[in-house]
Design a protein around this motif. Sequence first.
Motif, short mmCIF file in Angstrom:
data_model
loop_
_atom_site.label_atom_id
_atom_site.label_comp_id
_atom_site.label_asym_id
_atom_site.label_seq_id
_atom_site.Cartn_x
_atom_site.Cartn_y
_atom_site.Cartn_z
N ARG A 125 0.84 -1.21 0.00
CA ARG A 125 0.00 0.00 0.00
C ARG A 125 0.87 1.26 0.00
O ARG A 125 0.60 2.22 -0.72
CB ARG A 125 -0.93 0.00 1.21
CG ARG A 125 -1.87 1.20 1.27
CD ARG A 125 -2.77 1.19 2.50
NE ARG A 125 -3.52 -0.05 2.59
CZ ARG A 125 -3.56 -0.82 3.69
NH1 ARG A 125 -2.89 -0.48 4.79
NH2 ARG A 125 -4.26 -1.93 3.71
N LYS A 126 1.94 1.24 0.79
CA LYS A 126 2.84 2.39 0.86
C LYS A 126 3.53 2.62 -0.49
O LYS A 126 3.62 3.76 -0.96
CB LYS A 126 3.88 2.19 1.97
CG LYS A 126 4.73 3.40 2.23
CD LYS A 126 3.91 4.52 2.82
CE LYS A 126 4.80 5.66 3.25
NZ LYS A 126 4.02 6.79 3.73
N VAL A 127 3.98 1.54 -1.12
CA VAL A 127 4.60 1.67 -2.44
C VAL A 127 3.58 2.20 -3.44
O VAL A 127 3.87 3.10 -4.23
CB VAL A 127 5.19 0.32 -2.91
CG1 VAL A 127 5.64 0.39 -4.36
CG2 VAL A 127 6.35 -0.11 -2.01
N ARG A 128 2.37 1.66 -3.41
CA ARG A 128 1.31 2.11 -4.32
C ARG A 128 1.01 3.59 -4.10
O ARG A 128 0.83 4.35 -5.05
CB ARG A 128 0.04 1.27 -4.15
CG ARG A 128 -1.02 1.58 -5.21
CD ARG A 128 -2.28 0.75 -5.03
NE ARG A 128 -2.95 1.10 -3.79
CZ ARG A 128 -3.14 0.27 -2.76
NH1 ARG A 128 -2.75 -0.99 -2.82
NH2 ARG A 128 -3.75 0.67 -1.66
N GLN A 129 0.97 4.03 -2.84
CA GLN A 129 0.73 5.45 -2.55
C GLN A 129 1.83 6.32 -3.15
O GLN A 129 1.55 7.39 -3.69
CB GLN A 129 0.62 5.68 -1.04
CG GLN A 129 -0.65 5.14 -0.43
CD GLN A 129 -0.61 5.18 1.10
OE1 GLN A 129 0.42 5.41 1.72
NE2 GLN A 129 -1.77 4.91 1.71
N CYS A 130 3.06 5.87 -3.05
CA CYS A 130 4.18 6.61 -3.65
C CYS A 130 3.98 6.73 -5.16
O CYS A 130 4.18 7.80 -5.74
CB CYS A 130 5.51 5.93 -3.37
SG CYS A 130 6.01 5.93 -1.63
N ASP B 133 3.28 7.86 -15.31
CA ASP B 133 2.03 7.75 -16.07
C ASP B 133 0.96 7.14 -15.17
O ASP B 133 1.08 5.99 -14.74
CB ASP B 133 2.25 6.88 -17.30
CG ASP B 133 1.07 6.90 -18.24
OD1 ASP B 133 -0.07 7.17 -17.79
OD2 ASP B 133 1.28 6.65 -19.42
N ARG B 134 -0.07 7.89 -14.90
CA ARG B 134 -1.13 7.44 -13.99
C ARG B 134 -1.93 6.27 -14.53
O ARG B 134 -2.72 5.68 -13.82
CB ARG B 134 -2.07 8.60 -13.68
CG ARG B 134 -1.38 9.69 -12.88
CD ARG B 134 -2.21 10.92 -12.78
NE ARG B 134 -3.33 10.72 -11.88
CZ ARG B 134 -4.08 11.69 -11.41
NH1 ARG B 134 -3.83 12.93 -11.77
NH2 ARG B 134 -5.07 11.45 -10.61
N ASN C 76 -0.96 -0.90 -8.54
CA ASN C 76 -0.99 -2.02 -7.61
C ASN C 76 -0.09 -3.16 -8.10
O ASN C 76 0.63 -3.77 -7.31
CB ASN C 76 -2.42 -2.53 -7.40
CG ASN C 76 -2.51 -3.43 -6.20
OD1 ASN C 76 -2.10 -3.07 -5.10
ND2 ASN C 76 -3.04 -4.63 -6.41
N ALA C 77 -0.11 -3.43 -9.40
CA ALA C 77 0.74 -4.48 -9.95
C ALA C 77 2.22 -4.11 -9.83
O ALA C 77 3.05 -4.94 -9.44
CB ALA C 77 0.38 -4.75 -11.41
N ILE C 78 2.56 -2.85 -10.14
CA ILE C 78 3.95 -2.41 -10.04
C ILE C 78 4.39 -2.43 -8.58
O ILE C 78 5.52 -2.82 -8.27
CB ILE C 78 4.13 -1.02 -10.68
CG1 ILE C 78 3.89 -1.15 -12.19
CG2 ILE C 78 5.52 -0.47 -10.41
CD1 ILE C 78 3.85 0.16 -12.93
N VAL D 48 7.69 -4.79 -4.24
CA VAL D 48 7.74 -5.50 -2.95
C VAL D 48 8.34 -6.90 -3.14
O VAL D 48 9.15 -7.35 -2.33
CB VAL D 48 6.34 -5.57 -2.30
CG1 VAL D 48 6.33 -6.51 -1.10
CG2 VAL D 48 5.91 -4.17 -1.87
N GLY D 49 7.99 -7.57 -4.23
CA GLY D 49 8.57 -8.88 -4.52
C GLY D 49 10.08 -8.82 -4.66
O GLY D 49 10.80 -9.69 -4.16
N MET D 50 10.57 -7.78 -5.34
CA MET D 50 12.03 -7.60 -5.47
C MET D 50 12.66 -7.43 -4.09
O MET D 50 13.69 -8.06 -3.79
CB MET D 50 12.35 -6.36 -6.30
CG MET D 50 12.29 -6.55 -7.77
SD MET D 50 13.05 -5.17 -8.70
CE MET D 50 12.11 -3.75 -8.15
N LEU D 51 12.06 -6.57 -3.28
CA LEU D 51 12.63 -6.31 -1.96
C LEU D 51 12.62 -7.55 -1.08
O LEU D 51 13.61 -7.86 -0.40
CB LEU D 51 11.88 -5.15 -1.29
CG LEU D 51 12.05 -3.79 -1.95
CD1 LEU D 51 11.12 -2.78 -1.32
CD2 LEU D 51 13.49 -3.33 -1.88
#
Length: 131
Positions: free
Chosen positions: A65-70, A81-82, A87-89, A94-97
């Motif tokens: 959620r925090k990443v998505r908010q960013c 690009d909005r 959510n997918a990105i 998060v998967g990489m991290l």
Amino acid sequence: AKAVLVRPLKETGLEALARLVTNYLDFTRGNSSVNRAYVALLSEAMGPHPELRSAFREADTQLRRKVRQCLEQAGKKGEFDRYYAANAIAGIIVGMLRGVALQLRLNPKSLDVDEVRTEIHRIVWHLPNLS
């Protein structure tokens, strides 16, 4: 651990996302008992102790959620690009991290965390150029 990973950020947009990546990697680099326990329990939650899964599911949801908010902030600022699936990105980032954290736990010398940070930052800053 949760507070370290999703604490409020002064930055917004892609700068905030880069800061979040740095915070996460700094956390995973550490060899504290909290860091070791977090990664060990994350592994246990996926295997023999499914009762832990809900706690990690919530932590994962908050980080995503925090990443998505960013990403959404970056879209509003015109940095990103909005129309991309934020959510997918966010899930990919998060998967990489999480993957880096597990690799470092398995073999701490397998990756240079500073190089990983540089390359993830490069990916973050190139998000606006996706087409």
